[in-house]
Design an enzyme around this catalytic site. Structure first.
Site: not given
Ligand code: UGA
Length: 437
Positions: A35, A121, A152, A212, A253, A256-257, A264
């Site tokens: 890395k 975390t 991400e 989260n 957020f 639905a899906g 995380c």
């Molecule tokens: C999440 C949090 O959003 C961040 O704020 C946090 O810092 C991060 O975890 C962490 O703890 O490090 P991340 O895991 O990158 O970020 O992803 P998200 O964008 O939150 O999405 C998480 C999951 O939820 C994905 O699989 C996404 O497809 C799903 N999702 C999101 C849905 O199914 N529906 C939504 O409306 C939004």
């Protein structure tokens, strides 16, 4: 400022590059020589938009370097702990082995006045315990808990311009000397007016897990509504549009899906439940078990709907799965709903081919028996059903007429509710969404 960043995975590599971009002199330290060597050549070991360009830029400026040698932390004034806290094998709790090792590793190199800043975390109570370890080595060093909220796919902009800063200090006071040091580190974003909240350790640790958990709950709420919509013939996407207009609820957020995945949300809600149990507050978080269960049911639902789409049996059906990453703009497949559904379909007799613009190398490591195909057209060729499971733009932009010419049977399941059903049906497709009639 001279800064060390300990742990150069997703969080650490981005944080190190961004701290150098803010003008600091940064040393990234990681135990993994491969890395370190990749990062030293300006390449992240994962896909994150604009990160490689940023790494090259700040490395060329001489403000960022990477090493496996922990003694490089000597003479740095601020030390960010950015290692992972994965779920323990076979248990819900977080594995703190890497955090403990990072703090034990840096402790001998601390000087009076140095600041250790925890970004990982962690379960509530961890910072207080780590502070004792730090003080045993250097009584005049300080620990601040400074959780990270980056997403991400947006990691660089979220780090350079976070929507808030949280500082956890032992007395929760603005006057604690750690506050002024972190303010200097984040001087540039703070000058733009980003909110900064100072609180005690436990509250700062909880801010991250609570945030989260709320996000996971919001997603599972709308997915629970999708289940009810499926039972009544209603449309969850219109429902979300309508409730999201109320700004007490908000539209984000509420997609639905097939549910949430990644490194995380799933592990954080489980670790939070485990920690609440240890603290005797388990009843407070039993709802998170339901949040987790609703989320997992979505994956099973995809398999059921695909079986229906294929006329009642999956045996021998050629299924094109679009998407392997847990979300678009990422090559992360940790707890990916797309891969989990693809693997289930394969186990139940379907001939599955998975494609993804970035995540196939990681998918191959996790699911070596799943056929992977980098080319989208080759994946679609002669498919009996198409499943859109990660909403990359190239899949959202697919043309129903052009796609029709490639497949054997025009059947599609939109696992992320991002396609226009009317358009696809008009082109001759049998279309299914999640929570849609
Ligand atoms: C999440 C949090 O959003 C961040 O704020 C946090 O810092 C991060 O975890 C962490 O703890 O490090 P991340 O895991 O990158 O970020 O992803 P998200 O964008 O939150 O999405 C998480 C999951 O939820 C994905 O699989 C996404 O497809 C799903 N999702 C999101 C849905 O199914 N529906 C939504 O409306 C939004």
């Amino acid at each position: 400022m001279r800064i060390s960043v300990i742990g150069c995975g997703y969080l650490g590599a981005v944080h190190a590059a961004c701290m150098a971009k803010l003008g600091h002199d940064v040393t990234g330290i990681d135990v993994d020589p491969a890395k370190v060597s990749e990062l030293s050549n300006g390449h992240a070991t994962f896909y994150e938009p604009v990160l490689d360009e940023l790494l090259s830029e700040v490395e060329e400026s001489g403000r960022l370097r990477f090493t496996t040698d922990m003694s490089a932390a000597k003479n740095c004034q601020v030390h960010f702990i950015c290692v992972g806290t994965p779920q323990k094998r076979g248990e819900n709790g977080a594995d703190l082995r890497f955090v403990d090792a990072a703090v034990d590793g840096v402790a001998p190199y601390l000087d009076p006045g140095d600041l250790v800043a925890g970004k990982s975390t962690v379960p509530v109570g961890t910072a207080a315990r780590l502070e004792e370890i730090i003080h045993a080595s250097e009584p005049d060093a300080m620990l601040v808990w400074n959780p990270e909220f980056l997403r991400e796919g947006h990691a660089v902009s979220d780090t350079l311009n976070p929507n808030r800063f949280v500082y956890g200090v032992p007395d929760g006071s603005e006057d604690h000397p750690a506050v002024a040091i972190l303010d200097s580190v984040y001087e540039e974003p703070l000058a733009k007016g980003m909110p900064r909240l100072v609180m005690d350790y436990a509250t700062a640790e909880l801010v991250k897990t609570a945030a989260n958990s709320f996000l996971a709950t919001k997603i599972s709420f709308i997915n629970a509504m999708a289940e009810v919509c499926e039972a009544t013939g209603a449309d969850v996407t219109r429902l979300a549009d309508a409730i999201g207009i109320d700004d007490r609820i908000g539209p984000k957020f509420l997609n639905a899906g097939i549910g949430f995945g990644g490194g995380c949300l799933p592990k954080d809600i489980r670790a939070f439940m485990a920690r609440a149990g240890e603290l005797g507050a388990d009843q407070a978080l039993t709802f998170l078990r339901e949040v987790d269960a609703i989320n997992m049911r979505r994956r099973t639902r995809v398999v059921e709907l695909t079986r229906q789409l294929c006329g009642g049996t999956l045996l021998g059906q050629r299924i094109a799965v679009l998407g392997a990453a847990f979300k678009p703009e990422s090559d992360d497949v940790r707890d990916s709903p797309a891969l989990s559904a693809a693997a289930q379909l394969q186990l139940q007799g379907a001939t599955v081919t998975v494609t993804d613009p970035q995540a196939l190398p990681n998918a191959a490591k996790r699911f070596p028996e799943l056929p992977l195909e980098p080319d989208l057209e080759a994946t679609l060729a002669k498919a009996d059903a198409v499943l859109l499971l990660t909403e990359w733009k190239i899949y959202r932009d697919l043309d129903p007429h052009e796609t029709l010419a490639l497949v054997a049977s025009p059947r599609i399941l939109d696992g992320r509710n991002v396609l226009d059903p009317a358009k696809w049906r008009a082109a001759g497709w049998t279309f299914k969404g999640l929570g849609r009639p």
